[in-house]
Design an enzyme around this catalytic site. Sequence first.
Site, short mmCIF file in Angstrom:
data_model
loop_
_atom_site.label_atom_id
_atom_site.label_comp_id
_atom_site.label_asym_id
_atom_site.label_seq_id
_atom_site.Cartn_x
_atom_site.Cartn_y
_atom_site.Cartn_z
N TYR A 1 25.28 -7.29 -41.02
CA TYR A 1 25.28 -8.05 -42.27
C TYR A 1 24.69 -9.45 -42.06
O TYR A 1 23.83 -9.90 -42.82
CB TYR A 1 26.72 -8.14 -42.78
CG TYR A 1 26.96 -9.08 -43.92
CD1 TYR A 1 26.62 -8.73 -45.23
CD2 TYR A 1 27.57 -10.32 -43.71
CE1 TYR A 1 26.86 -9.60 -46.28
CE2 TYR A 1 27.83 -11.18 -44.75
CZ TYR A 1 27.47 -10.82 -46.05
OH TYR A 1 27.72 -11.69 -47.08
N LYS B 1 21.15 -11.15 -43.54
CA LYS B 1 21.17 -12.36 -44.37
C LYS B 1 20.34 -13.47 -43.72
O LYS B 1 19.71 -14.28 -44.42
CB LYS B 1 22.61 -12.82 -44.59
CG LYS B 1 23.43 -11.89 -45.48
CD LYS B 1 22.92 -11.88 -46.91
CE LYS B 1 23.88 -11.16 -47.85
NZ LYS B 1 23.42 -11.16 -49.25
#
Length: 261
Positions: free
Chosen positions: A167, A171
């Site tokens: 994740y 990002k």
Amino acid sequence: MSTLSGNSLPLDEQLVLVTGAGRGLGAHIARAFLGHGASVIVNYLNSGTAAEQLAHEAPGRALAIQADVSDASAVAKMIEQAEQHFKKRVTTVVNNALPAFQFNGDARPHADALSWGDLHQQFEGVVRGALNTVQAALPGMREKGFGRVINIGTNLFQNPVVPYHDYTAAKAALLSLTRTLSQDLGPSGITVNMVSGGLLRTTDASAATPEAVFDFIAASTPLRRVTTPEEFADAVLFFASPWSRAITGQNLVVDGGLVKN
């Protein structure tokens, strides 16, 4: 109202795409734009009932459309459908959609178990999804000489306190894309910025978070409280508003001062 000077457009004249807006943070962002008079495309993948209910809160100004943002053709069809429905071009894109992810540090793979498949899944949804939405909306933005792209990030790549390797890496890549797109699209009157948060009180993703964790985060911030989704959405509105017309390529961390950017 007419377009203001300095390459800006009032919120109530904007057509805004919010991806992953059927629930959670995306729904709060969509409601924030609707509250300021904007027209909003409530994009969803699986949360159809919730997305339709949200759209019914603002008849004539909200439209729920299902589309997988990692599918370029589906995104293009969504933009075309929305522009035909509202009879105007998409001016603003909020890339909020997130691939299936469990926000549970104990359940996430550590370095010895992390696979490329884990990373690839997040890159497909986060980075490819953002690329698809920007490319689909770009012709209309260039036609108007105005555009706002707001990417949703995380403070975890400055403060990686949990092993969300996949994740966080996706990002971080989205932040890089934010900066390179801002350089490329600026001459067309399009700004590209990121708003990054931490734990929010409360969204679907943080609903199962123990109270002790909220208390710890609150005690670690100068404001001594956990940021709410509504407060986070305010920052998204700022980057779409005329007050941010000279700002592009930036990452604003909205977490009560926990991380100093």
